[in-house]
Design a protein around this motif. Sequence first.
Motif, short mmCIF file in Angstrom:
data_model
loop_
_atom_site.label_atom_id
_atom_site.label_comp_id
_atom_site.label_asym_id
_atom_site.label_seq_id
_atom_site.Cartn_x
_atom_site.Cartn_y
_atom_site.Cartn_z
N TYR A 132 1.21 25.85 -17.98
CA TYR A 132 1.61 25.87 -19.39
C TYR A 132 0.52 26.43 -20.30
N ASN A 133 0.94 27.28 -21.23
CA ASN A 133 0.07 27.85 -22.25
C ASN A 133 0.28 27.04 -23.52
N PRO A 134 -0.65 26.17 -23.92
CA PRO A 134 -0.41 25.23 -25.03
C PRO A 134 0.03 25.91 -26.32
N VAL A 135 0.93 25.25 -27.04
CA VAL A 135 1.44 25.71 -28.33
C VAL A 135 1.06 24.67 -29.38
N ALA A 136 0.42 25.11 -30.45
CA ALA A 136 0.01 24.20 -31.51
C ALA A 136 1.22 23.44 -32.05
N GLY A 137 1.08 22.12 -32.16
CA GLY A 137 2.15 21.30 -32.71
C GLY A 137 3.07 20.71 -31.66
N LEU A 138 2.94 21.16 -30.41
CA LEU A 138 3.76 20.61 -29.33
C LEU A 138 2.90 19.72 -28.44
N PRO A 139 3.48 18.66 -27.87
CA PRO A 139 2.68 17.64 -27.17
C PRO A 139 2.41 17.94 -25.70
N TYR A 140 2.70 19.14 -25.23
CA TYR A 140 2.61 19.42 -23.80
C TYR A 140 1.24 20.00 -23.45
N GLU A 141 0.81 19.74 -22.18
CA GLU A 141 -0.53 20.11 -21.78
C GLU A 141 -0.52 20.92 -20.49
N THR A 142 -1.58 21.69 -20.30
CA THR A 142 -1.78 22.41 -19.05
C THR A 142 -2.11 21.40 -17.95
N PRO A 143 -1.53 21.54 -16.76
CA PRO A 143 -1.83 20.60 -15.68
C PRO A 143 -3.30 20.68 -15.25
N SER A 144 -3.78 19.65 -14.61
CA SER A 144 -5.13 19.66 -14.08
C SER A 144 -5.22 20.63 -12.90
N ALA A 145 -6.44 21.04 -12.59
CA ALA A 145 -6.64 21.94 -11.45
C ALA A 145 -6.15 21.29 -10.15
N LYS A 146 -6.36 20.00 -10.01
CA LYS A 146 -5.92 19.29 -8.79
C LYS A 146 -4.41 19.27 -8.70
N ALA A 147 -3.72 18.99 -9.82
CA ALA A 147 -2.26 18.95 -9.80
C ALA A 147 -1.70 20.32 -9.43
N ILE A 148 -2.30 21.37 -9.95
CA ILE A 148 -1.86 22.73 -9.64
C ILE A 148 -2.05 23.01 -8.15
N ALA A 149 -3.22 22.66 -7.62
CA ALA A 149 -3.51 22.92 -6.20
C ALA A 149 -2.57 22.13 -5.29
N ASP A 150 -2.34 20.86 -5.60
CA ASP A 150 -1.46 20.04 -4.77
C ASP A 150 -0.03 20.55 -4.81
N PHE A 151 0.44 20.93 -5.99
CA PHE A 151 1.79 21.46 -6.15
C PHE A 151 1.96 22.71 -5.28
N LYS A 152 0.98 23.58 -5.35
CA LYS A 152 1.04 24.82 -4.57
C LYS A 152 1.02 24.53 -3.07
N ASP A 153 0.16 23.62 -2.62
CA ASP A 153 0.04 23.33 -1.19
C ASP A 153 1.36 22.83 -0.60
N ILE A 154 2.05 21.98 -1.32
CA ILE A 154 3.32 21.43 -0.83
C ILE A 154 4.34 22.54 -0.64
N LEU A 155 4.42 23.44 -1.59
CA LEU A 155 5.41 24.52 -1.53
C LEU A 155 5.06 25.54 -0.45
N VAL A 156 3.80 25.93 -0.40
CA VAL A 156 3.38 26.94 0.58
C VAL A 156 3.55 26.40 2.00
N SER A 157 3.15 25.14 2.22
CA SER A 157 3.28 24.55 3.56
C SER A 157 4.75 24.40 3.96
N GLY A 158 5.64 24.34 2.97
CA GLY A 158 7.07 24.26 3.25
C GLY A 158 7.76 25.59 3.43
N GLY A 159 7.01 26.68 3.30
CA GLY A 159 7.56 28.00 3.57
C GLY A 159 8.13 28.73 2.37
N VAL A 160 7.84 28.26 1.16
CA VAL A 160 8.33 28.94 -0.04
C VAL A 160 7.32 30.00 -0.47
N ASN A 161 7.81 31.19 -0.80
CA ASN A 161 6.95 32.23 -1.35
C ASN A 161 6.59 31.86 -2.79
#
Length: 368
Positions: A314-343
């Motif tokens: 996520y690219n933060p937008v002023a006035g909105l409550p959303y945040e960029t994920p942590s580096a660990k969350a990004i890495a873990d998310f990617k590992d699960i998908l890649v290990s499952g065979g998703v491009n």
Amino acid sequence: MDLPVIPSSANPGTAAQNSGGDVDQRIHLLDLDVDQLRSWLVEQGQQGFRAKQIWNWIYQRRASTFAEMTDLPKKLREQLEQHFVIFRASEVDAVCSSDGTDKLLVRLFDGGEVECVLLRDGIRRSICVSSQVGCAMGCVFCASGLDGVDRNLTRGEILEQMLRLQSRLDEDERLSHIVMMGMGEPLANLDRVLPALDEARSPEGLGISPRRITISTVGLPPAIDRLSKHGVPYNLAVSLHAPNNELRTQLVPVNKRIGIKAVLDAADRYFEANGRRLTFEYVLLGGLNDSDACARQLLGILRRRNVMLNVIPYNPVAGLPYETPSAKAIADFKDILVSGGVNVMFRQRKGSEIDAACGQLRRNRQSV
């Protein structure tokens, strides 16, 4: 010959106001195709082949005025100037990032504003173009739709964005890719988007292969089916953003009346009709859709499909409550998908220093 009609206030799209506030009755030339221009030329007693000359000046030689078209007879240039305008809108802001990203804020004849972006990446010169003033899809994390949608853009207004971005390139540079992923939902404006893209892929136009043109959508099944029947193999990018209906409806409210299954089924039909590998977009929001559980659910949806998953932190937008994920969350998310065979491709964030996410520049100016 039938030309675009000068609009009333309820049907905007062609007339513009000059500096004195009077309505400019000239036709937006980019609303025409080359055959319509050829017919008009013949009606005016001019030679029809001049249409391709004019198109070459606009789309290949990057002319923005008729005065630049020096190989046309003076009388014809005067006739064109009297009846047509090439650029209807105006640039009200332009910002450039150190990573080679340029973003334009363009003001339309009626005061509406849209954004478009030029991205430089190696030899690629990609542009991201808007299709509507605002957006009605309501994605909660997106700046484009915070104020709803005002109207659809015309064919000419879509093409003008492309030409304005092309004009920012050096003479030896050429546009290589087009992405309909700016402000608005392109599939809600197919009557104008498709003719604009037909011009973009035409040899007389920008000459960009359909395989280098991507249409992004939150997933409108009837419109996806219509796009399938159009018969041109554009890339389709479906903005998924969640692996289940409950979360997707929270993030993309229009999902409530559609549902993920209907979106996936329509995407599968598009693949069967065109043979183009599908792309699914997934904006990764810290603490919302970036968990291991979300990754595993997403894996279950996509693992048997011929798809590319494009994950965008996520690219933060002023006035909105959303945040960029942590580096660990990004890495873990990617590992699960890649290990499952998703491009999977994790998109590099470009233009963050200039608010390059859709709608940010316009909103920042409105808040000043």
